[in-house]
Motif scaffolding. Structure first.
Motif, PDB file in Angstrom:
ATOM      1  N   SER A 214       0.829  -1.205  -0.044  1.00 28.19           N
ATOM      2  CA  SER A 214      -0.068  -0.174  -0.127  1.00 28.19           C
ATOM      3  C   SER A 214       0.853   1.197   0.104  1.00 28.19           C
ATOM      4  CB  SER A 214      -0.931   0.033   0.982  1.00 28.19           C
ATOM      5  OG  SER A 214      -1.605   1.373   1.363  1.00 28.19           O
ATOM      6  N   LYS A 215       2.127   1.205   0.562  1.00 27.59           N
ATOM      7  CA  LYS A 215       2.845   2.389   0.771  1.00 27.59           C
ATOM      8  C   LYS A 215       3.398   2.827  -0.713  1.00 27.59           C
ATOM      9  CE  LYS A 215       4.368   0.870   5.219  1.00 27.59           C
ATOM     10  NZ  LYS A 215       5.445   0.305   6.216  1.00 27.59           N
ATOM     11  N   GLU A 216       3.492   1.774  -1.765  1.00 28.48           N
ATOM     12  CA  GLU A 216       3.654   2.395  -3.289  1.00 28.48           C
ATOM     13  C   GLU A 216       2.693   2.412  -3.976  1.00 28.48           C
ATOM     14  OE1 GLU A 216       6.750   2.745  -3.975  1.00 28.48           O
ATOM     15  OE2 GLU A 216       7.721   2.319  -1.737  1.00 28.48           O
ATOM     16  N   ALA A 217       1.452   1.925  -3.344  1.00 33.64           N
ATOM     17  CA  ALA A 217       0.282   2.241  -4.177  1.00 33.64           C
ATOM     18  C   ALA A 217      -0.241   3.894  -4.480  1.00 33.64           C
ATOM     19  CB  ALA A 217      -1.045   1.495  -3.754  1.00 33.64           C
ATOM     20  N   ILE A 218      -1.189   4.050  -5.224  1.00 30.07           N
ATOM     21  CA  ILE A 218      -1.831   5.205  -5.282  1.00 30.07           C
ATOM     22  C   ILE A 218      -3.068   5.158  -4.785  1.00 30.07           C
ATOM     23  CG2 ILE A 218      -2.618   7.198  -6.940  1.00 30.07           C
ATOM     24  CD1 ILE A 218      -0.479   5.849  -8.928  1.00 30.07           C
ATOM     25  N   HIS A 219      -3.498   6.244  -3.992  1.00 28.99           N
ATOM     26  CA  HIS A 219      -4.644   6.412  -3.108  1.00 28.99           C
ATOM     27  C   HIS A 219      -5.309   7.663  -3.697  1.00 28.99           C
ATOM     28  CE1 HIS A 219      -3.540   3.038  -0.382  1.00 28.99           C
ATOM     29  NE2 HIS A 219      -2.274   3.457  -0.594  1.00 28.99           N
ATOM     30  N   VAL A 220      -6.599   7.560  -4.106  1.00 25.80           N
ATOM     31  CA  VAL A 220      -7.438   8.557  -4.211  1.00 25.80           C
ATOM     32  C   VAL A 220      -8.802   8.262  -3.369  1.00 25.80           C
ATOM     33  CG1 VAL A 220      -8.978   9.594  -6.098  1.00 25.80           C
ATOM     34  CG2 VAL A 220      -6.611   8.516  -6.525  1.00 25.80           C
ATOM     35  N   SER A 221      -9.363   9.374  -2.789  1.00 33.98           N
ATOM     36  CA  SER A 221     -10.176   9.167  -1.708  1.00 33.98           C
ATOM     37  C   SER A 221     -11.380  10.281  -1.989  1.00 33.98           C
ATOM     38  CB  SER A 221      -9.788   9.343  -0.250  1.00 33.98           C
ATOM     39  OG  SER A 221     -10.756   9.322   0.656  1.00 33.98           O
ATOM     40  N   VAL A 222     -12.566   9.728  -2.069  1.00 32.15           N
ATOM     41  CA  VAL A 222     -13.886  10.569  -2.369  1.00 32.15           C
ATOM     42  C   VAL A 222     -14.962   9.829  -1.777  1.00 32.15           C
ATOM     43  CG1 VAL A 222     -15.331  11.937  -3.905  1.00 32.15           C
ATOM     44  CG2 VAL A 222     -12.720  11.861  -4.403  1.00 32.15           C
ATOM     45  N   ARG A 223     -15.527  10.495  -0.715  1.00 31.70           N
ATOM     46  CA  ARG A 223     -16.710   9.679  -0.208  1.00 31.70           C
ATOM     47  C   ARG A 223     -18.122   9.459  -1.055  1.00 31.70           C
ATOM     48  NH1 ARG A 223     -16.087   9.198   5.608  1.00 31.70           N
ATOM     49  NH2 ARG A 223     -14.357  10.480   6.329  1.00 31.70           N
ATOM     50  N   ARG A 224     -18.499   8.141  -0.899  1.00 28.88           N
ATOM     51  CA  ARG A 224     -19.503   7.835  -1.401  1.00 28.88           C
ATOM     52  C   ARG A 224     -19.658   7.985  -2.835  1.00 28.88           C
ATOM     53  NH1 ARG A 224     -24.710   9.392   2.547  1.00 28.88           N
ATOM     54  NH2 ARG A 224     -23.948   8.267   4.249  1.00 28.88           N
ATOM     55  N   GLN A 225     -18.701   7.592  -3.676  1.00 26.37           N
ATOM     56  CA  GLN A 225     -18.753   7.516  -5.041  1.00 26.37           C
ATOM     57  C   GLN A 225     -18.495   6.122  -5.749  1.00 26.37           C
ATOM     58  OE1 GLN A 225     -19.716  10.117  -6.796  1.00 26.37           O
ATOM     59  NE2 GLN A 225     -19.670  11.281  -4.733  1.00 26.37           N
ATOM     60  N   THR A 226     -18.806   5.997  -6.802  1.00 30.73           N
ATOM     61  CA  THR A 226     -18.580   4.460  -7.594  1.00 30.73           C
ATOM     62  C   THR A 226     -17.344   4.320  -8.423  1.00 30.73           C
ATOM     63  OG1 THR A 226     -19.819   5.298  -9.666  1.00 30.73           O
ATOM     64  CG2 THR A 226     -21.231   4.510  -7.621  1.00 30.73           C
ATOM     65  N   LYS A 227     -17.213   3.467  -8.879  1.00 31.63           N
ATOM     66  CA  LYS A 227     -15.708   3.192  -9.666  1.00 31.63           C
ATOM     67  C   LYS A 227     -16.006   3.832 -10.879  1.00 31.63           C
ATOM     68  CE  LYS A 227     -16.728  -1.336 -11.995  1.00 31.63           C
ATOM     69  NZ  LYS A 227     -15.909  -2.718 -12.070  1.00 31.63           N
ATOM     70  N   TRP A 228     -16.999   3.969 -11.602  1.00 31.16           N
ATOM     71  CA  TRP A 228     -17.247   4.726 -12.953  1.00 31.16           C
ATOM     72  C   TRP A 228     -17.037   6.227 -12.705  1.00 31.16           C
ATOM     73  CZ3 TRP A 228     -15.901   1.652 -16.340  1.00 31.16           C
ATOM     74  CH2 TRP A 228     -16.274   0.287 -16.149  1.00 31.16           C
ATOM     75  N   TRP A 229     -17.614   6.649 -11.527  1.00 30.15           N
ATOM     76  CA  TRP A 229     -17.486   8.069 -11.204  1.00 30.15           C
ATOM     77  C   TRP A 229     -15.930   8.494 -11.002  1.00 30.15           C
ATOM     78  CZ3 TRP A 229     -14.767  11.119  -7.521  1.00 30.15           C
ATOM     79  CH2 TRP A 229     -15.244  12.480  -7.464  1.00 30.15           C
ATOM     80  N   PHE A 230     -15.162   7.468 -10.554  1.00 29.49           N
ATOM     81  CA  PHE A 230     -13.556   7.762 -10.152  1.00 29.49           C
ATOM     82  C   PHE A 230     -12.970   7.521 -11.633  1.00 29.49           C
ATOM     83  CE2 PHE A 230     -14.264   6.169  -5.749  1.00 29.49           C
ATOM     84  CZ  PHE A 230     -13.629   7.364  -5.199  1.00 29.49           C
ATOM     85  N   ALA A 231     -13.312   6.627 -12.581  1.00 32.94           N
ATOM     86  CA  ALA A 231     -12.691   6.476 -13.717  1.00 32.94           C
ATOM     87  C   ALA A 231     -13.005   7.601 -14.539  1.00 32.94           C
ATOM     88  CB  ALA A 231     -13.450   5.088 -14.458  1.00 32.94           C
ATOM     89  N   LYS A 232     -14.159   8.080 -14.627  1.00 28.76           N
ATOM     90  CA  LYS A 232     -14.357   9.248 -15.461  1.00 28.76           C
ATOM     91  C   LYS A 232     -13.387  10.300 -15.139  1.00 28.76           C
ATOM     92  CE  LYS A 232     -16.525  11.150 -18.864  1.00 28.76           C
ATOM     93  NZ  LYS A 232     -16.278  11.109 -20.379  1.00 28.76           N
ATOM     94  N   ARG A 233     -12.978  10.517 -13.735  1.00 30.52           N
ATOM     95  CA  ARG A 233     -12.297  11.675 -13.421  1.00 30.52           C
ATOM     96  C   ARG A 233     -10.779  11.709 -13.227  1.00 30.52           C
ATOM     97  NH1 ARG A 233     -17.392  11.533 -12.807  1.00 30.52           N
ATOM     98  NH2 ARG A 233     -18.447  13.438 -12.702  1.00 30.52           N
ATOM     99  N   PHE A 234     -10.359  10.140 -13.157  1.00 36.13           N
ATOM    100  CA  PHE A 234      -9.174  10.093 -12.863  1.00 36.13           C
ATOM    101  C   PHE A 234      -8.437   9.156 -13.850  1.00 36.13           C
ATOM    102  CE2 PHE A 234     -11.098  11.162  -8.744  1.00 36.13           C
ATOM    103  CZ  PHE A 234     -10.384  12.377  -8.444  1.00 36.13           C
ATOM    104  N   LEU A 235      -9.020   8.522 -14.630  1.00 37.75           N
ATOM    105  CA  LEU A 235      -8.542   7.552 -15.539  1.00 37.75           C
ATOM    106  C   LEU A 235      -8.613   8.082 -17.191  1.00 37.75           C
ATOM    107  CD1 LEU A 235      -9.702   4.150 -14.326  1.00 37.75           C
ATOM    108  CD2 LEU A 235      -7.566   5.487 -13.772  1.00 37.75           C
ATOM    109  N   HIS A 236      -8.384   9.372 -17.292  1.00 33.62           N
ATOM    110  CA  HIS A 236      -8.386   9.963 -18.609  1.00 33.62           C
ATOM    111  C   HIS A 236      -7.315   9.311 -19.673  1.00 33.62           C
ATOM    112  CE1 HIS A 236      -7.688  12.893 -22.025  1.00 33.62           C
ATOM    113  NE2 HIS A 236      -9.080  13.477 -21.650  1.00 33.62           N
ATOM    114  N   PRO A 237      -7.844   9.035 -20.779  1.00 31.60           N
ATOM    115  CA  PRO A 237      -6.809   8.260 -21.687  1.00 31.60           C
ATOM    116  C   PRO A 237      -5.374   8.638 -21.964  1.00 31.60           C
ATOM    117  CG  PRO A 237      -9.058   8.527 -22.590  1.00 31.60           C
ATOM    118  CD  PRO A 237      -9.090   9.216 -21.433  1.00 31.60           C
TER     119      PRO A 237
END
Length: 430
Positions: A214-237
Motif C-alpha cells: 500500500s505504501k507504493e500504491a496510489i490512493h484517491v479518496s472521495v466519499r460515497r462515489q462509484t468506480k465509474w465516477w472515479f474512472a471518468k475523473r482520474f483515468l483520462h486516456p
C-alpha cells in the motif's frame, strides 16, 4: 546575438588605443620641451651640446614609457569590460527570448539586418501550431507533453533517474476498508508490472499502510462515489496512456484461481481488446456469457435464454462482458472513457454498449476461461446509500442503477439517430 570584442577585432581596437595613448604622452613631452627651449633661449646663458642630447634622450625615454603603459593598462581595462559585456548580453538574451518578439531580440535583429525586413514583420514572429492539442497552439511542439502517467517521482535527484521500472499495466479497485483482506489477496495476484490504484469510497486511506504494498500504491479518496465516477475523473486516456491494459475491478472478487501475467498472455494470444475473467459456474449468474467454461481457454459467444439476443453476434450472446471486472486495452479504453456519462455513476447499461468501441466486436471482446474469479456479491456500496421514503439504503441505490440503465440506453439511441439524420441531410444537400 549581440557580439563582444574578441579575437582580432579586440586586438585591433586595443592597438589603436595603445597608440593613441603613446601619441598623447609624446605630444605632452614635446610641448614641455618646446617650452623649455623657449625659456632657455631667453636666457643669457648659451645652451651646451650635451644639454640638447639630454633633452632628446629624455623625450625618447618618455615616448617608450608611454607606449608601454598604453600597451598594458587599456588591454586589462578592455578585458574587464568585455567580461561585463558578456554577462549583460546573456541576461539580455534570456529576458528578450521569453518576452514578445521585437527588434531587441536576437532573432528579430538577425531578421531585420540580414533580410532587411521591416519592424512590423519582425514583431509578427509568433508561434501558432494548429496541430498542437487544443489550448497549446502557442507553444513550440517540442515542449508540448499531451500525455501524462501515474508513475511516482522523487522530490530530489536527477529526474532521469527517478524511475527504476515503468509498469506496463494498471489495476484499479474501488474499495472500503472493511474489504481490506480481500483486496490484499487480490493485489498479491498482480506482479510488479502493475501499478496499483485504490479508489476509496469510505474516506479511509492511511489505515491501509498496514500492507507493505500500500505504501507504493496510489490512493484517491472521495466519499460515497462509484468506480465509474472515479474512472471518468482520474483515468483520462492521456493519463493512462503508458499502460497496455487497464483493469477496472470491484472489491468483492475472489482471485484464488487467477494469475494476472498469464491472463495478459491469453488476452494477447486471442486478440481481445475488452475482456474479463470467467466467473465461477456454481454461482448464480445473470448472464451466460460470463460463465466459465472448463473446455475453453477463451470464449467469445454463448447461447442465452430465448428472446434475449436479436443476433448471435450482439450482446448478451457475444461482444459482451460485465462491468464488475472488465479489462481494457489502451485503445479500447480511450473510446470507452468518452462514452461514460458524467452523471450516470453506476455504469449500468455500459456493458451492452462496449461493442461500439471495437471492430469486429464479436471477435475482440471475450471471456478468459482458464483464469477465473468468484463474484462474492458483497453489498458494501449499496450500504453507502441513504434511507428515503421508508426504503433501505441499498434499495435506493438499486433503484438508481436501474434508472441509469434506462437513461443511458435512451441517450445512446437518440445520439445515434441524430447522427444518421445529419448524414442524410448532408447527402441530400450535396
Amino acid at each position: 546575438m549581440v557580439s563582444t570584442w574578441s579575437g582580432d577585432r579586440g586586438a585591433s581596437v586595443t592597438g589603436v588605443i595603445n597608440l593613441s595613448f603613446a601619441v598623447c604622452i609624446l605630444c605632452k613631452l614635446m610641448k614641455l620641451s618646446r617650452m623649455a627651449i623657449f625659456t632657455r633661449s631667453r636666457s643669457t646663458v648659451s645652451r651646451k651640446p650635451n644639454e640638447s642630447m639630454r633633452l632628446i634622450v629624455t623625450i625618447f625615454v618618455g615616448v617608450v614609457f608611454g607606449f608601454l603603459v598604453g600597451l598594458s593598462f587599456p588591454t586589462c581595462l578592455l578585458t574587464k569590460f568585455n567580461r561585463s559585456s558578456d554577462v549583460l548580453t546573456t541576461i539580455d538574451f534570456q529576458y528578450t527570448e521569453y518576452t514578445s518578439p521585437s527588434l531587441s531580440s536576437p532573432t528579430s535583429v538577425q531578421h531585420s539586418l540580414g533580410n532587411n525586413r521591416s519592424s512590423a514583420n519582425a514583431t509578427s514572429n509568433k508561434i501558432w501550431v494548429p496541430s498542437n492539442p487544443r489550448g497549446a497552439e502557442r507553444l513550440p511542439p517540442g515542449i508540448v507533453r499531451a500525455e501524462s502517467d501515474l508513475y511516482l517521482r522523487r522530490l530530489w535527484g536527477d529526474p532521469n533517474e527517478d524511475l527504476t521500472s515503468t509498469p506496463k499495466y494498471l489495476v484499479t479497485f474501488t474499495v472500503g476498508y472493511n474489504q481490506r483482506k480481500n483486496i490484499d489477496a487480490a493485489v498479491k495476484k498482480f506482479s510488479g508490472n502493475f501499478t496499483i490504484l485504490l479508489f476509496h469510497y469510505d474516506g479511509r486511506t492511511t489505515e491501509w499502510d498496514e500492507f507493505e504494498w500500500s505504501k507504493e500504491a496510489i490512493h484517491v479518496s472521495v466519499r460515497r462515489q462509484t468506480k465509474w465516477w472515479f474512472a471518468k475523473r482520474f483515468l483520462h486516456p492521456d493519463i493512462v496512456a503508458p499502460y497496455d491494459y487497464i483493469f477496472i475491478w470491484d472489491e468483492d472478487l475472489g482471485v484464488e484461481h487467477f494469475d494476472a501475467e498469464k491472463y495478459i498472455e491469453l488476452v494477447r494470444k486471442h486478440g481481445l481488446e475488452i475482456s474479463q475473467p470467467g466467473l465461477e459456474p456454481k454461482k448464480w449468474l445473470t448472464w451466460q456469457m460470463t460463465r466459465r467454461r472448463g473446455d475453453h481457454e477463451v470464449h467469445k459467444v454463448t447461447e442465452e435464454k430465448p428472446g434475449r439476443c436479436d443476433h448471435p453476434h450482439v450482446p448478451p450472446c457475444a461482444a459482451f462482458v460485465e462491468i464488475m471486472a472488465p479489462v481494457f486495452s489502451r485503445d479500447a479504453w480511450r473510446c470507452v472513457w468518452h462514452m461514460i456519462q458524467n452523471d450516470l455513476v453506476h455504469g449500468w447499461g455500459l456493458d451492452f454498449a462496449l461493442r461500439k468501441c471495437v471492430e469486429p466486436a464479436h471477435e475482440k471482446i471475450g471471456v478468459v476461461d482458464v483464469q477465473w474469479i468468484v463474484h462474492q456479491s458483497v453489498p458494501s456500496l449499496g450500504n453507502q446509500g441513504e434511507s428515503k421514503d421508508g426504503k433501505a439504503p441499498w434499495e435506493g441505490v438499486r433503484e438508481r442503477c436501474q434508472n441509469e440503465w434506462a437513461l443511458f440506453q435512451t441517450r445512446f439511441t437518440r445520439a445515434e439517430k441524430a447522427y444518421f439524420k445529419s448524414l442524410n441531410q448532408t447527402s441530400h444537400s450535396l
